[in-house]
Design an enzyme around this catalytic site. Structure first.
Site, mmCIF file in Angstrom:
data_model
loop_
_atom_site.group_PDB
_atom_site.id
_atom_site.type_symbol
_atom_site.label_atom_id
_atom_site.label_comp_id
_atom_site.label_asym_id
_atom_site.label_seq_id
_atom_site.Cartn_x
_atom_site.Cartn_y
_atom_site.Cartn_z
ATOM 1 N N LYS A 44 -18.780 28.443 -29.049
ATOM 2 C CA LYS A 44 -19.255 27.505 -28.075
ATOM 3 C C LYS A 44 -18.692 28.407 -26.938
ATOM 4 O O LYS A 44 -17.556 28.632 -26.845
ATOM 5 C CB LYS A 44 -19.020 26.373 -27.817
ATOM 6 C CG LYS A 44 -19.867 25.512 -28.926
ATOM 7 C CD LYS A 44 -21.120 25.272 -28.316
ATOM 8 C CE LYS A 44 -21.505 24.459 -27.087
ATOM 9 N NZ LYS A 44 -20.932 22.899 -27.304
ATOM 10 N N SER A 90 0.694 -1.171 0.059
ATOM 11 C CA SER A 90 0.090 -0.059 -0.080
ATOM 12 C C SER A 90 0.906 1.232 0.084
ATOM 13 O O SER A 90 0.299 2.308 -0.008
ATOM 14 C CB SER A 90 -1.065 0.046 1.109
ATOM 15 O OG SER A 90 -0.254 -0.330 2.540
ATOM 16 N N ASN A 114 -2.062 -2.728 13.266
ATOM 17 C CA ASN A 114 -3.564 -2.701 13.189
ATOM 18 C C ASN A 114 -4.149 -1.351 14.133
ATOM 19 O O ASN A 114 -4.958 -0.692 13.227
ATOM 20 C CB ASN A 114 -4.350 -4.080 13.619
ATOM 21 C CG ASN A 114 -3.719 -5.128 12.692
ATOM 22 O OD1 ASN A 114 -3.077 -4.916 11.679
ATOM 23 N ND2 ASN A 114 -4.006 -6.289 13.302
ATOM 24 N N THR A 118 -41.222 24.202 -9.820
ATOM 25 C CA THR A 118 -41.438 22.903 -9.250
ATOM 26 C C THR A 118 -41.580 21.941 -10.420
ATOM 27 O O THR A 118 -42.287 22.505 -11.464
ATOM 28 C CB THR A 118 -42.590 22.766 -8.419
ATOM 29 O OG1 THR A 118 -43.770 23.101 -9.217
ATOM 30 C CG2 THR A 118 -42.481 23.671 -7.136
ATOM 31 N N ASN A 154 -18.455 26.887 -23.057
ATOM 32 C CA ASN A 154 -18.942 25.635 -22.108
ATOM 33 C C ASN A 154 -18.702 25.753 -20.714
ATOM 34 O O ASN A 154 -17.801 26.335 -20.258
ATOM 35 C CB ASN A 154 -18.292 24.228 -22.759
ATOM 36 C CG ASN A 154 -18.521 24.065 -24.186
ATOM 37 O OD1 ASN A 154 -19.582 24.328 -24.748
ATOM 38 N ND2 ASN A 154 -17.575 23.400 -24.840
ATOM 39 N N TYR A 208 -9.175 -7.272 12.698
ATOM 40 C CA TYR A 208 -8.486 -6.483 11.340
ATOM 41 C C TYR A 208 -8.474 -7.718 10.174
ATOM 42 O O TYR A 208 -8.276 -8.849 10.510
ATOM 43 C CB TYR A 208 -7.262 -6.229 11.483
ATOM 44 C CG TYR A 208 -6.426 -5.590 10.512
ATOM 45 C CD1 TYR A 208 -6.786 -4.306 9.925
ATOM 46 C CD2 TYR A 208 -5.754 -6.246 9.650
ATOM 47 C CE1 TYR A 208 -6.296 -3.714 8.997
ATOM 48 C CE2 TYR A 208 -5.089 -6.081 8.352
ATOM 49 C CZ TYR A 208 -5.276 -4.792 7.995
ATOM 50 O OH TYR A 208 -4.726 -4.047 6.927
ATOM 51 N N SER A 218 -14.757 25.302 -27.542
ATOM 52 C CA SER A 218 -14.889 23.944 -28.228
ATOM 53 C C SER A 218 -13.888 24.176 -29.182
ATOM 54 O O SER A 218 -13.497 25.065 -29.647
ATOM 55 C CB SER A 218 -16.281 24.072 -29.169
ATOM 56 O OG SER A 218 -16.262 23.191 -30.035
ATOM 57 N N GLN A 243 -7.457 -2.494 4.096
ATOM 58 C CA GLN A 243 -6.153 -1.347 3.470
ATOM 59 C C GLN A 243 -7.191 -0.775 2.330
ATOM 60 O O GLN A 243 -6.630 0.372 1.840
ATOM 61 C CB GLN A 243 -5.257 -2.420 2.822
ATOM 62 C CG GLN A 243 -4.037 -1.573 2.242
ATOM 63 C CD GLN A 243 -2.955 -2.649 2.055
ATOM 64 O OE1 GLN A 243 -2.182 -2.819 3.068
ATOM 65 N NE2 GLN A 243 -2.840 -2.893 0.746
ATOM 66 N N LYS A 251 -8.153 3.472 2.068
ATOM 67 C CA LYS A 251 -7.237 4.501 1.860
ATOM 68 C C LYS A 251 -7.700 5.115 0.752
ATOM 69 O O LYS A 251 -7.912 6.283 0.548
ATOM 70 C CB LYS A 251 -5.715 4.176 2.017
ATOM 71 C CG LYS A 251 -5.641 3.967 3.751
ATOM 72 C CD LYS A 251 -4.334 3.300 3.955
ATOM 73 C CE LYS A 251 -4.513 2.491 5.299
ATOM 74 N NZ LYS A 251 -5.591 1.519 5.160
HETATM 75 N N1 ARG Z 1 -1.247 -1.381 5.061
HETATM 76 C C1 ARG Z 1 -2.183 -2.158 5.990
HETATM 77 C C2 ARG Z 1 -3.444 -1.318 6.095
HETATM 78 O O1 ARG Z 1 -3.536 -0.529 5.253
HETATM 79 C C3 ARG Z 1 -1.726 -1.706 7.381
HETATM 80 C C4 ARG Z 1 -2.200 -2.742 8.633
HETATM 81 C C5 ARG Z 1 -1.521 -4.062 8.078
HETATM 82 N N2 ARG Z 1 -2.050 -5.200 9.246
HETATM 83 C C6 ARG Z 1 -1.755 -6.305 9.059
HETATM 84 N N3 ARG Z 1 -2.132 -7.016 10.031
HETATM 85 N N4 ARG Z 1 -1.385 -6.896 7.846
HETATM 86 O O2 ARG Z 1 -4.268 -1.700 6.590
#
Ligand code: ARG
Length: 487
Positions: free
Chosen positions: A305, A45, A132, A177, A307, A339, A299, A344, A347
């Site tokens: 035009k 990640s 975690n 309306t 836009n 977890y 355009s 992940q 994000k």
């Molecule tokens: N990169 C992981 C996430 O975004 C971090 C936590 C990883 N934890 C694990 N037990 N693999 O969630």
């Protein structure tokens, strides 16, 4: 076309804890062979959670202070950890910290660099902590910060609405309306409807910020820790208002992220509705606004035009924010406690939502501030050339004792007769009015003039000019009470 295969990463062997050629991952004492390069890339990640680095460093520095505060490590060790983490922060800010895929994620990347920088003591940082509870802490710190920034942008957007509304209290616009002309409005009243939506957006963000502001650190992997940690100490160090009461919940909860995505989706709904109106109003058919050159595009083929790309893009981007909300809800719904790596996926949804909402708020604020010019002549004639004053005729009779439902039927006949003769209500002679109902007097002409029609709707929250002035005043005092930052 040939697709290049992923290069096998060669890894630095800086310590026994962290990767070497034969044991490439921090957990590898248990593993015999290296991770397949494609799986390494799939699992990693770092390409996106690098965005959390400042929060990760701050969280780790507070964790180190807590470890010293509770006597789990010595003050000297804590200072060394703090200095090492600060050095990584400076390296990152200079652009010198660029961890690769082999780092897996920001948490391992920082820890690895820390061990490189300060040696053995660096390995103590992860005492009484898991990635975690660490990642949960990081995204909460990140989100809290972002909510503050987005709330400030919402205020700036409101400020732009108020300025525009103040200039158009006495400009009339047809109110619709079913997208059919209904009753005329003060343009300011119409614009202030968006102020109210934004007001709720700001409140919602504030409420969510409180639930984001709960610290999971100390939940460990899921069960807490055998070390005598002080969760309240570390939470206070990081500015959290509370701590998670249950460690399993602490590492599993993403409700706050979903709530944020809901709030972001509603912001986008509001921006998108305004966008849709501006797009319609800028069309030849409506002609209610002219787009200024600084906020419109041309355009490539049709020279005439201009836009409305800004509101179109805002309307278009709304879909991806809804998508992130849906994505996170579905991702969460089947997850067993506690977890799971699925988490992940939170994000990119959050990061893209934050980027999108901020960009859209900024663009719409600029558009309102300098990009639209209301065509007052066109609006003036628009409100005069329809039957949007028909309700006022019924109200006129009702105010003179005719039951409203009967009055409504009479006006229906009048409108029908006008349509048949190609006339507007104002074109009827007094004799014609009185032919429909003897209660009509000369003052009917004043009562159905658009400006009077608007002025008369003076009920609280209505479009009457007195009400609109009061609403503007209230909006201004709200913004004065907590003004948006100037930067
Ligand atoms: N990169 C992981 C996430 O975004 C971090 C936590 C990883 N934890 C694990 N037990 N693999 O969630």
């Amino acid at each position: 076309m040939t697709i290049p295969s992923l290069a096998v990463c060669t890894l630095p062997s800086s310590s026994s804890l962290f990767p070497s050629e034969s044991t490439p991952q921090p957990w590898s004492q248990r593993f015999e062979s290296a991770l397949h390069p494609a799986i390494m890339a799939f699992n990693a990640s770092i390409s996106f959670d690098i965005a959390l680095i400042e929060y990760d460093l701050t969280g780790s520095q507070a964790h180190a202070r807590m470890l010293a505060h509770t006597g789990i490590i010595t003050p000297a060790e804590a200072s060394s950890l703090a200095a090492g983490l600060e050095q990584i922060r400076q390296e990152y800010r200079r652009g010198d910290f660029q961890p690769g895929l082999e780092a897996e994620d920001i948490h391992f990347a920082v820890e690895r660099r820390l061990v490189e920088l300060i040696g053995e003591t660096g390995k103590k940082l992860h005492t009484a902590r898991s990635r975690n509870d660490q990642v949960g802490t990081d995204i909460r710190l990140y989100l809290h910060d972002q909510i503050r920034q987005i709330s400030a942008q919402v205020k700036q957007f409101q400020q732009a609405l108020v300025s525009l509304a103040a200039a158009h209290v006495h400009t009339l616009i047809p109110g619709y309306t079913h997208l059919q002309r209904a009753q005329p409005l003060s343009l300011a009243h119409h614009l202030l409807a968006y102020f109210e939506m934004a007001q709720r957006d700001g409140q919602r963000l504030g409420e969510i910020a409180q639930r984001v502001n709960v610290c999971p650190l100390g939940s460990g992997a899921l069960a807490g820790t055998s070390f005598p940690i002080d969760r309240y100490y570390v939470a206070a160090e990081l500015g959290f208002g509370d701590v998670y009461r249950n460690s399993v919940d602490g590492v599993s909860d993403r409700d706050f992220a979903i709530e944020f995505l809901c709030a972001a989706s509603l912001i986008m709904v509001h921006l998108s509705r305004l966008s849709e109106e501006l797009i319609l109003w800028a069309s030849e058919e409506f002609g209610f606004v002219k787009l200024q050159d600084s906020c419109a595009t041309g355009s490539s083929i049709m020279p005439q035009k201009k836009n409305p790309d800004v509101p179109e893009l805002v309307r278009g981007k709304t879909g991806r924010v809804f998508g992130h909300l849906q994505g996170l809800l579905v991702m969460m719904k089947g997850l067993p406690l506690a977890y799971n790596k699925d988490l992940q996926e939170d994000k990119e949804a959050l990061f893209d939502t934050v980027t999108t909402v901020k960009a859209c708020l900024e663009a719409m604020t600029i558009l309102l501030t300098e990009g639209v010019e209301f065509q007052t002549d066109r609006l003036e004639s628009a409100v005069a050339e329809d039957f949007a004053n028909a309700t006022d005729v019924a109200d006129y009779l009702a105010a003179r004792g005719v039951p409203f439902r009967d009055a409504y039927q009479v006006v229906g006949q009048i409108v029908k007769a006008c349509l048949a003769q190609g006339k507007l209500l104002r074109d009827l002679s007094l004799a014609e009015w009185q032919g429909f109902n003897p209660q009509f007097e000369k003052d009917i002409y004043g009562a159905i003039a658009p400006r009077q029609v608007v002025a008369a709707r003076n009920s609280y929250g209505g479009t009457g000019f007195t009400q609109v002035e009061a609403a503007l005043q209230e909006a201004r005092s709200h913004l004065d009470a907590s003004p948006p930052p100037t930067t």
